[in-house]
Motif scaffolding. Sequence first.
Motif, PDB file in Angstrom:
ATOM      1  N   GLN A 244       0.959  -1.163  -0.032  1.00 24.62           N
ATOM      2  CA  GLN A 244      -0.020   0.003   0.090  1.00 24.62           C
ATOM      3  C   GLN A 244       0.768   1.418  -0.045  1.00 24.62           C
ATOM      4  O   GLN A 244       0.235   2.415  -0.107  1.00 24.62           O
ATOM      5  CB  GLN A 244      -0.835  -0.054   1.313  1.00 24.62           C
ATOM      6  CG  GLN A 244      -1.790  -1.160   1.335  1.00 24.62           C
ATOM      7  CD  GLN A 244      -2.772  -1.435   0.102  1.00 24.62           C
ATOM      8  OE1 GLN A 244      -3.296  -0.391  -0.493  1.00 24.62           O
ATOM      9  NE2 GLN A 244      -2.767  -2.873  -0.353  1.00 24.62           N
ATOM     10  N   ASP A 245       2.150   0.939  -0.022  1.00 26.89           N
ATOM     11  CA  ASP A 245       3.031   2.379  -0.165  1.00 26.89           C
ATOM     12  C   ASP A 245       3.023   2.903  -1.294  1.00 26.89           C
ATOM     13  O   ASP A 245       3.487   2.618  -2.405  1.00 26.89           O
ATOM     14  CB  ASP A 245       4.319   1.929   0.283  1.00 26.89           C
ATOM     15  CG  ASP A 245       5.604   2.960   0.578  1.00 26.89           C
ATOM     16  OD1 ASP A 245       5.424   3.761  -0.498  1.00 26.89           O
ATOM     17  OD2 ASP A 245       6.001   2.842   1.588  1.00 26.89           O
ATOM     18  N   LEU A 246       2.461   4.310  -1.238  1.00 26.54           N
ATOM     19  CA  LEU A 246       2.390   5.253  -2.572  1.00 26.54           C
ATOM     20  C   LEU A 246       3.576   5.606  -3.252  1.00 26.54           C
ATOM     21  O   LEU A 246       3.524   5.641  -4.454  1.00 26.54           O
ATOM     22  CB  LEU A 246       1.302   6.393  -2.055  1.00 26.54           C
ATOM     23  CG  LEU A 246      -0.072   6.004  -1.719  1.00 26.54           C
ATOM     24  CD1 LEU A 246      -0.722   7.446  -1.528  1.00 26.54           C
ATOM     25  CD2 LEU A 246      -0.655   5.442  -2.823  1.00 26.54           C
ATOM     26  N   THR A 247       4.557   5.557  -2.332  1.00 27.19           N
ATOM     27  CA  THR A 247       5.873   6.031  -3.027  1.00 27.19           C
ATOM     28  C   THR A 247       6.490   5.050  -4.011  1.00 27.19           C
ATOM     29  O   THR A 247       6.805   5.050  -5.193  1.00 27.19           O
ATOM     30  CB  THR A 247       6.911   6.365  -1.738  1.00 27.19           C
ATOM     31  OG1 THR A 247       6.405   7.489  -1.112  1.00 27.19           O
ATOM     32  CG2 THR A 247       8.381   6.627  -2.288  1.00 27.19           C
ATOM     33  N   LEU A 248       6.146   3.687  -3.383  1.00 27.64           N
ATOM     34  CA  LEU A 248       6.790   2.490  -4.219  1.00 27.64           C
ATOM     35  C   LEU A 248       5.919   2.180  -5.355  1.00 27.64           C
ATOM     36  O   LEU A 248       6.445   1.786  -6.313  1.00 27.64           O
ATOM     37  CB  LEU A 248       6.693   1.268  -3.218  1.00 27.64           C
ATOM     38  CG  LEU A 248       7.791   1.269  -2.132  1.00 27.64           C
ATOM     39  CD1 LEU A 248       7.521   0.082  -1.031  1.00 27.64           C
ATOM     40  CD2 LEU A 248       9.216   1.486  -2.385  1.00 27.64           C
ATOM     41  N   ILE A 249       4.607   2.498  -5.086  1.00 31.17           N
ATOM     42  CA  ILE A 249       3.729   2.240  -6.342  1.00 31.17           C
ATOM     43  C   ILE A 249       3.957   3.285  -7.310  1.00 31.17           C
ATOM     44  O   ILE A 249       4.178   2.782  -8.513  1.00 31.17           O
ATOM     45  CB  ILE A 249       2.163   2.316  -5.849  1.00 31.17           C
ATOM     46  CG1 ILE A 249       1.647   1.350  -4.839  1.00 31.17           C
ATOM     47  CG2 ILE A 249       1.423   2.617  -7.046  1.00 31.17           C
ATOM     48  CD1 ILE A 249       0.344   1.461  -4.119  1.00 31.17           C
ATOM     49  N   SER A 250       4.093   4.574  -7.015  1.00 26.39           N
ATOM     50  CA  SER A 250       4.507   5.471  -7.843  1.00 26.39           C
ATOM     51  C   SER A 250       5.819   5.147  -8.860  1.00 26.39           C
ATOM     52  O   SER A 250       6.054   5.336  -9.786  1.00 26.39           O
ATOM     53  CB  SER A 250       4.714   6.800  -7.436  1.00 26.39           C
ATOM     54  OG  SER A 250       3.566   7.303  -6.840  1.00 26.39           O
ATOM     55  N   LYS A 251       6.983   4.621  -8.002  1.00 26.63           N
ATOM     56  CA  LYS A 251       8.083   4.390  -8.321  1.00 26.63           C
ATOM     57  C   LYS A 251       7.910   3.061  -9.585  1.00 26.63           C
ATOM     58  O   LYS A 251       8.628   2.898 -10.689  1.00 26.63           O
ATOM     59  CB  LYS A 251       9.204   4.060  -7.388  1.00 26.63           C
ATOM     60  CG  LYS A 251       9.724   5.261  -6.421  1.00 26.63           C
ATOM     61  CD  LYS A 251      10.683   4.588  -5.494  1.00 26.63           C
ATOM     62  CE  LYS A 251      10.912   5.997  -4.864  1.00 26.63           C
ATOM     63  NZ  LYS A 251      11.385   7.137  -5.343  1.00 26.63           N
ATOM     64  N   TRP A 252       7.288   2.127  -9.188  1.00 29.43           N
ATOM     65  CA  TRP A 252       6.941   1.112  -9.881  1.00 29.43           C
ATOM     66  C   TRP A 252       6.361   1.427 -11.234  1.00 29.43           C
ATOM     67  O   TRP A 252       6.660   0.980 -12.322  1.00 29.43           O
ATOM     68  CB  TRP A 252       6.030   0.114  -9.445  1.00 29.43           C
ATOM     69  CG  TRP A 252       5.514  -1.323 -10.035  1.00 29.43           C
ATOM     70  CD1 TRP A 252       4.167  -1.540 -10.190  1.00 29.43           C
ATOM     71  CD2 TRP A 252       6.454  -2.134 -10.400  1.00 29.43           C
ATOM     72  NE1 TRP A 252       4.178  -2.814 -11.153  1.00 29.43           N
ATOM     73  CE2 TRP A 252       5.578  -3.154 -11.149  1.00 29.43           C
ATOM     74  CE3 TRP A 252       7.936  -2.540 -10.415  1.00 29.43           C
ATOM     75  CZ2 TRP A 252       6.006  -4.312 -11.604  1.00 29.43           C
ATOM     76  CZ3 TRP A 252       8.357  -3.872 -10.850  1.00 29.43           C
ATOM     77  CH2 TRP A 252       7.394  -4.599 -11.714  1.00 29.43           C
ATOM     78  N   ASN A 253       5.173   2.307 -11.071  1.00 26.27           N
ATOM     79  CA  ASN A 253       4.225   2.832 -12.196  1.00 26.27           C
ATOM     80  C   ASN A 253       5.566   3.471 -13.279  1.00 26.27           C
ATOM     81  O   ASN A 253       5.360   3.337 -14.375  1.00 26.27           O
ATOM     82  CB  ASN A 253       3.488   3.603 -12.056  1.00 26.27           C
ATOM     83  CG  ASN A 253       2.247   2.967 -11.254  1.00 26.27           C
ATOM     84  OD1 ASN A 253       2.122   1.874 -11.286  1.00 26.27           O
ATOM     85  ND2 ASN A 253       1.158   3.866 -10.393  1.00 26.27           N
TER      86      ASN A 253
END
Length: 282
Positions: A244-253
């Motif tokens: 659920q970490d938005l920072t990691l989600i953003s980096k993955w995207n």
Amino acid sequence: MLTAQPFSRSMLLTLAVCTMASAGLSGHTPHAMAMHQHHHLTFTMPTPPSDPGAPTGRREGGSSRGDKIYTLCKTEAEAANKQCATSRLTALVPEIDAEKQIWGLTTADHPEFLFYLSKFRTPEQPQTTRLNIEFVLQDENDQYVHKTRFALPLTEGGIIRIPIPANRDPLQVGKRYTWTLLTKFGPNETNYVHGRIYRVQMDTQRQQQLPTASPLKRLEIYLEEGLWFDAISMLVDLKQDAPQDLTLISKWNSLLDNINLKELATEPMLSCCTPEPHLSLK
């Protein structure tokens, strides 16, 4: 010996992090802009190794029937006429240049590989398909470093991780290895992708930074050094520990967007892959 060096033309892929999109926000507020700057990463494209005669590779699979390669089906009519592939297979690697050469660097002695698989649904196809898969890693003399076969119960599309087991011979620094993933979706439909991986030695000064660096700093170092396989594996690990970490989600995207695979950023990770040595892909 191969080293990870930047292109002389400073060819950079900017990993622009879309925090607002991940959070469902709109507008460029000061807070959002600050978050964007905070999440910014840069992936330095490494210099292509001097390797005359190396295979070009193939990132996107397609149904292979005889000498023809078919792309993924878009309509049921295409699927019925068997003029397209009913399953998609994609290697999560960059296409480095205009010739679409598929290769990358790693410092790992036993790296892992990531692939996306899906299928095109028709009324005749069952909801779950047992997809037979073979993965091989070969050295410069075409000797097997690792070979495994397994079946994936494919209900929906998703991403799989295939590590090289620790009991296999480690990759040697400065050597080229070729990987291939082959699927048999049906009697007359073969899908495959393949490419190259080179193990390199990181610069001593940079290597000494890793033990005391935070996970995100280590990720940044891998990206700056052009170590694609190290970076993507680490980011997947971080995401799975904190989904659920938005920072990691953003980096993955952002990472997938910059290798033109942004449509796969929301795909789930699939449980995989128990070896089945006697499985046949014939």
